[in-house]
Write a protein that holds these residues in place. Sequence first.
Motif, PDB file in Angstrom:
ATOM      1  N   THR A 119      -4.877   3.176  11.116  1.00 34.63           N
ATOM      2  CA  THR A 119      -4.147   3.132  12.384  1.00 34.63           C
ATOM      3  C   THR A 119      -2.652   3.341  12.176  1.00 34.63           C
ATOM      4  O   THR A 119      -2.024   4.165  12.854  1.00 34.63           O
ATOM      5  CB  THR A 119      -4.400   1.796  13.101  1.00 34.63           C
ATOM      6  N   LEU A 120      -2.065   2.599  11.249  1.00 30.94           N
ATOM      7  CA  LEU A 120      -0.626   2.743  11.001  1.00 30.94           C
ATOM      8  C   LEU A 120      -0.296   4.126  10.448  1.00 30.94           C
ATOM      9  O   LEU A 120       0.720   4.725  10.814  1.00 30.94           O
ATOM     10  CB  LEU A 120      -0.134   1.633  10.075  1.00 30.94           C
ATOM     11  N   GLY A 121      -1.158   4.658   9.586  1.00 38.35           N
ATOM     12  CA  GLY A 121      -0.965   6.026   9.087  1.00 38.35           C
ATOM     13  C   GLY A 121      -1.062   7.048  10.210  1.00 38.35           C
ATOM     14  O   GLY A 121      -0.296   8.015  10.259  1.00 38.35           O
ATOM     15  N   GLY A 122      -1.986   6.832  11.131  1.00 34.38           N
ATOM     16  CA  GLY A 122      -2.126   7.721  12.283  1.00 34.38           C
ATOM     17  C   GLY A 122      -0.887   7.699  13.166  1.00 34.38           C
ATOM     18  O   GLY A 122      -0.413   8.737  13.634  1.00 34.38           O
ATOM     19  N   HIS A 123      -0.350   6.491  13.392  1.00 39.62           N
ATOM     20  CA  HIS A 123       0.881   6.389  14.196  1.00 39.62           C
ATOM     21  C   HIS A 123       2.048   7.078  13.492  1.00 39.62           C
ATOM     22  O   HIS A 123       2.868   7.731  14.142  1.00 39.62           O
ATOM     23  CB  HIS A 123       1.220   4.923  14.471  1.00 39.62           C
ATOM     24  N   TRP A 124       2.118   6.939  12.183  1.00 39.73           N
ATOM     25  CA  TRP A 124       3.184   7.587  11.418  1.00 39.73           C
ATOM     26  C   TRP A 124       3.133   9.102  11.615  1.00 39.73           C
ATOM     27  O   TRP A 124       4.122   9.733  12.001  1.00 39.73           O
ATOM     28  CB  TRP A 124       3.039   7.198   9.950  1.00 39.73           C
ATOM     29  N   GLU A 125       1.969   9.681  11.386  1.00 41.73           N
ATOM     30  CA  GLU A 125       1.854  11.140  11.478  1.00 41.73           C
ATOM     31  C   GLU A 125       1.978  11.634  12.913  1.00 41.73           C
ATOM     32  O   GLU A 125       2.619  12.651  13.176  1.00 41.73           O
ATOM     33  CB  GLU A 125       0.544  11.610  10.845  1.00 41.73           C
ATOM     34  N   ARG A 126       1.376  10.903  13.860  1.00 44.04           N
ATOM     35  CA  ARG A 126       1.494  11.314  15.262  1.00 44.04           C
ATOM     36  C   ARG A 126       2.952  11.230  15.709  1.00 44.04           C
ATOM     37  O   ARG A 126       3.448  12.096  16.427  1.00 44.04           O
ATOM     38  CB  ARG A 126       0.606  10.451  16.155  1.00 44.04           C
TER      39      ARG A 126
ATOM     40  N   THR B 234       0.828  -1.196   0.000  1.00 38.22           N
ATOM     41  CA  THR B 234       0.000   0.000   0.000  1.00 38.22           C
ATOM     42  C   THR B 234       0.869   1.257   0.000  1.00 38.22           C
ATOM     43  O   THR B 234       2.073   1.196   0.254  1.00 38.22           O
ATOM     44  CB  THR B 234      -0.933   0.030   1.231  1.00 38.22           C
ATOM     45  N   THR B 235       0.273   2.377  -0.293  1.00 36.32           N
ATOM     46  CA  THR B 235       0.947   3.667  -0.193  1.00 36.32           C
ATOM     47  C   THR B 235       0.163   4.524   0.784  1.00 36.32           C
ATOM     48  O   THR B 235      -1.040   4.713   0.631  1.00 36.32           O
ATOM     49  CB  THR B 235       1.018   4.373  -1.563  1.00 36.32           C
TER      50      THR B 235
ATOM     51  N   SER C 266       3.978  10.819   0.293  1.00 36.36           N
ATOM     52  CA  SER C 266       3.512   9.477  -0.046  1.00 36.36           C
ATOM     53  C   SER C 266       4.666   8.515   0.205  1.00 36.36           C
ATOM     54  O   SER C 266       5.796   8.775  -0.211  1.00 36.36           O
ATOM     55  CB  SER C 266       3.081   9.396  -1.506  1.00 36.36           C
ATOM     56  N   ILE C 267       4.363   7.433   0.897  1.00 35.65           N
ATOM     57  CA  ILE C 267       5.384   6.446   1.215  1.00 35.65           C
ATOM     58  C   ILE C 267       4.796   5.048   1.077  1.00 35.65           C
ATOM     59  O   ILE C 267       3.688   4.789   1.540  1.00 35.65           O
ATOM     60  CB  ILE C 267       5.965   6.682   2.629  1.00 35.65           C
ATOM     61  N   ARG C 268       5.526   4.192   0.410  1.00 34.10           N
ATOM     62  CA  ARG C 268       5.072   2.805   0.222  1.00 34.10           C
ATOM     63  C   ARG C 268       5.280   2.020   1.512  1.00 34.10           C
ATOM     64  O   ARG C 268       6.216   2.286   2.270  1.00 34.10           O
ATOM     65  CB  ARG C 268       5.836   2.144  -0.917  1.00 34.10           C
ATOM     66  N   GLY C 269       4.414   1.052   1.729  1.00 35.12           N
ATOM     67  CA  GLY C 269       4.526   0.211   2.912  1.00 35.12           C
ATOM     68  C   GLY C 269       5.879  -0.467   3.021  1.00 35.12           C
ATOM     69  O   GLY C 269       6.472  -0.526   4.097  1.00 35.12           O
ATOM     70  N   LYS C 270       6.388  -0.961   1.900  1.00 35.80           N
ATOM     71  CA  LYS C 270       7.692  -1.639   1.919  1.00 35.80           C
ATOM     72  C   LYS C 270       8.804  -0.689   2.349  1.00 35.80           C
ATOM     73  O   LYS C 270       9.766  -1.098   2.996  1.00 35.80           O
ATOM     74  CB  LYS C 270       8.015  -2.218   0.548  1.00 35.80           C
TER      75      LYS C 270
END
Length: 140
Positions: free
Chosen positions: A108-115, A12-13, A75-79
Motif C-alpha cells: 500500500t505505501l509503495g503504491g502511494h509512493w509510485e502513484r 524496509t526498502t 530503491s529507498i529505505r523506509g527511514k
Amino acid sequence: MKDEWLTKLESTTLTSQMLTHARLKHLAKIAQTSEDHISRIGMGLSLRMGAVSRDWEPYELGSDDAPISVVSGKSIRGKTLFKSDLTLFCALTLQHQVPENYDGWRKTLGGHWERGVQLLTQRASGETDWLRIISKLPLD
C-alpha cells in the motif's frame, strides 16, 4: 497495526518501477532538490486521493512523461522515505483503507509512493518551473 510492523516498515526498502525512478530524477532536477523530497510530496498527494489498489502500477503518460534516463527502479529505505512521520503516513492511509498485514502495508505505501510521483508528473505536464508545478496541486 502492531508496533513491530512499524519497526519493520522503517527498516524496509521499497523499490519502484523504472518509470517512477525516471520521473523522480526529472522532478528532482526541476525542483533542485532530492528524489527523497519529491517522494514525500508525492506520497502526501496520493494519500489525499484516497485508496490505492494492491495491484496499482505506473503507466506511461505520453509526451508529458519524463525521459527514461535510468536502468532500474529506485530503491529507498523506509527511514529515508518516512523520516519520523511513519505513524502519520499510516494514519492517513487508514482514512481510506486498512492493509491486513505487514506485506499489505508495504504494498500500500509503495503504491502511494509510485502513484504520487505519477500524479506530480501529470500535474507538471511538461512544465519546467517547479513553483508553477506546485501551484497546480489541489488545495482542498
